[in-house]
Scaffold this active site. Structure first.
Site, PDB file in Angstrom:
ATOM      1  N   LEU A 100      -2.757 -20.693 -26.281  1.00 42.81           N
ATOM      2  CA  LEU A 100      -2.531 -19.643 -27.277  1.00 42.81           C
ATOM      3  C   LEU A 100      -1.075 -19.572 -27.739  1.00 42.81           C
ATOM      4  O   LEU A 100      -0.665 -18.618 -28.407  1.00 42.81           O
ATOM      5  CB  LEU A 100      -2.981 -18.280 -26.723  1.00 42.81           C
ATOM      6  CG  LEU A 100      -4.475 -18.151 -26.458  1.00 42.81           C
ATOM      7  CD1 LEU A 100      -4.807 -16.762 -25.932  1.00 42.81           C
ATOM      8  CD2 LEU A 100      -5.290 -18.415 -27.718  1.00 42.81           C
ATOM      9  N   ASP A 146       2.830 -25.716 -32.875  1.00 39.61           N
ATOM     10  CA  ASP A 146       2.892 -24.368 -32.302  1.00 39.61           C
ATOM     11  C   ASP A 146       4.054 -23.578 -32.891  1.00 39.61           C
ATOM     12  O   ASP A 146       3.876 -22.449 -33.368  1.00 39.61           O
ATOM     13  CB  ASP A 146       3.052 -24.429 -30.770  1.00 39.61           C
ATOM     14  CG  ASP A 146       1.743 -24.663 -30.056  1.00 39.61           C
ATOM     15  OD1 ASP A 146       0.792 -25.135 -30.705  1.00 39.61           O
ATOM     16  OD2 ASP A 146       1.675 -24.385 -28.842  1.00 39.61           O
TER      17      ASP A 146
HETATM   18  O1  PMV Z   1       0.149 -25.502 -26.810  1.00 40.98           O
HETATM   19  P1  PMV Z   1      -1.316 -25.762 -26.872  1.00 40.98           P
HETATM   20  O2  PMV Z   1      -1.952 -25.911 -25.551  1.00 40.98           O
HETATM   21  O3  PMV Z   1      -2.008 -24.839 -27.798  1.00 40.98           O
HETATM   22  O4  PMV Z   1      -1.538 -27.219 -27.482  1.00 40.98           O
HETATM   23  C1  PMV Z   1      -0.790 -27.786 -28.464  1.00 40.98           C
HETATM   24  C2  PMV Z   1      -1.584 -28.781 -29.224  1.00 40.98           C
HETATM   25  C3  PMV Z   1      -1.477 -30.244 -28.834  1.00 40.98           C
HETATM   26  O5  PMV Z   1      -1.923 -30.960 -29.971  1.00 40.98           O
HETATM   27  C4  PMV Z   1      -2.365 -30.558 -27.659  1.00 40.98           C
HETATM   28  C5  PMV Z   1      -0.061 -30.653 -28.491  1.00 40.98           C
HETATM   29  C6  PMV Z   1       0.885 -30.653 -29.661  1.00 40.98           C
HETATM   30  O6  PMV Z   1       2.098 -30.724 -29.421  1.00 40.98           O
HETATM   31  O7  PMV Z   1       0.459 -30.610 -30.826  1.00 40.98           O
END
Ligand code: PMV
Length: 311
Positions: A100, A146
């Site tokens: 999240l 993110d």
């Molecule tokens: O931070 P998370 O667990 O929501 O995952 C990020 C998404 C990934 O594609 C797995 C990693 C990234 O850096 O984009």
């Protein structure tokens, strides 16, 4: 006193493949928030996160402490030097390491609160770039999705290294987020996918291409407001994520429960293995899906909506 907030986020389509230059779609989740507060104090720059039982003085914080790193980078970016007497207090309702975006949200709140303390308001792209530096510590090789979705606070169609693309939402997307309760650091799953890709690049490149195709079709379905198509594409994305080895029995149980209760589609969201899953619902199926997720063991269930006027 200066207070700033930042939302959580979910990835609707394209996680993992996005690390390899393919597109992904992510949206903010305002039902959960990180909060940072800056108050004048004495004795240097104190960073405290009571929920995490953490307190550091910036002068002697460990070099790999993510909160201290964010503070150092932000003070450097603002060109105000490192010597101040202030207290930065951080809290968050975003569960940790559950896909999240809690790390990105906490960093974003700190950057904004510190900038506000010094009378500055940084544009989202600058906030995002600062937060990315801390994401490297959390994730190893983050795509940057993110920090982008959290700092911009808008739905994004994201491709690594490119400016964000916004897109229209043709009909409200009502989503339920189910938390497996299992902590799953993104660094671990991203590292595992990287090792698999290194040992069999052709197979993994084909899987990333298949995900890319799903993401591009999903964008068109979201723009057209074609909810059944969005749901089917979530199911297809989940098939590919399973092939990448990032699903888990706990995630599969919640995904099946949501589908049986009438969700239009369901998939894991974020790094996978543990963490969270998402399901596309309608007002008619909402209660049944929420109940089914709780009965299937979800430790937390959040309903959120991406509305056409979210842009
Ligand atoms: O931070 P998370 O667990 O929501 O995952 C990020 C998404 C990934 O594609 C797995 C990693 C990234 O850096 O984009």
């Amino acid at each position: 006193m200066t207070i700033a907030y930042a939302p959580g986020k979910i990835i609707l389509f394209g996680e993992h493949a996005v690390v390899y230059g393919r597109p992904a779609i992510a949206v903010p989740v305002t039902q959960v928030q990180a909060r940072a507060e800056v108050t004048p104090s004495a004795g240097g720059v104190i960073i405290e996160a009571p929920d995490l039982g953490r307190q550091h003085n910036l002068a002697d914080a460990p070099p790999d402490d993510p909160l201290a790193l964010t503070v150092r980078n932000t003070l450097a970016h603002l060109r105000v030097g490192m010597m101040h007497d202030l207290r930065i207090t951080v809290s968050s309702t975003i569960p940790l390491a559950r896909g999240l975006g809690s790390g990105a949200a906490v960093s974003t709140a700190i950057v904004r609160a510190l900038a506000g303390h010094f009378g500055r308001e940084l544009p989202p792209a600058e906030v995002s770039a600062l937060v990315f530096q801390t994401e490297v510590l959390h994730h190893g090789t983050p795509s940057g999705i993110d920090n982008t979705v959290v700092a911009f606070g808008q739905p994004v169609y994201f491709i690594k290294g490119r400016p964000i693309e916004r897109f229209a939402v043709g009909a409200p997307l009502r989503l339920v987020i189910g938390d497996t309760g299992l902590v799953s650091p993104t660094k671990v799953t991203v590292g595992d996918v990287r090792r698999s890709w290194q040992s069999d690049p052709a197979t993994y490149e084909a899987r990333f291409d298949a995900i890319s195709d799903v993401v591009m079709r999903a964008r068109r379905a979201i723009e057209a407001g074609d909810l059944p198509a969005v749901g089917r594409l979530m199911d297809q994305n989940q098939v590919h994520l399973r092939e990448l080895g990032v699903s888990s029995p706990e995630l599969e149980r919640l995904i099946q429960a949501a589908r049986h209760a009438g969700a239009l589609g369901a998939k894991l969201s974020g790094g996978g293995r543990g963490g969270s899953m998402i399901a596309l619902i309608t007002p008619q199926t909402e209660q049944a899906v929420v109940t089914a997720l709780r009965e299937a063991g979800a430790t937390k269930v959040i309903v959120t909506e991406v509305s056409p006027d979210a842009l």
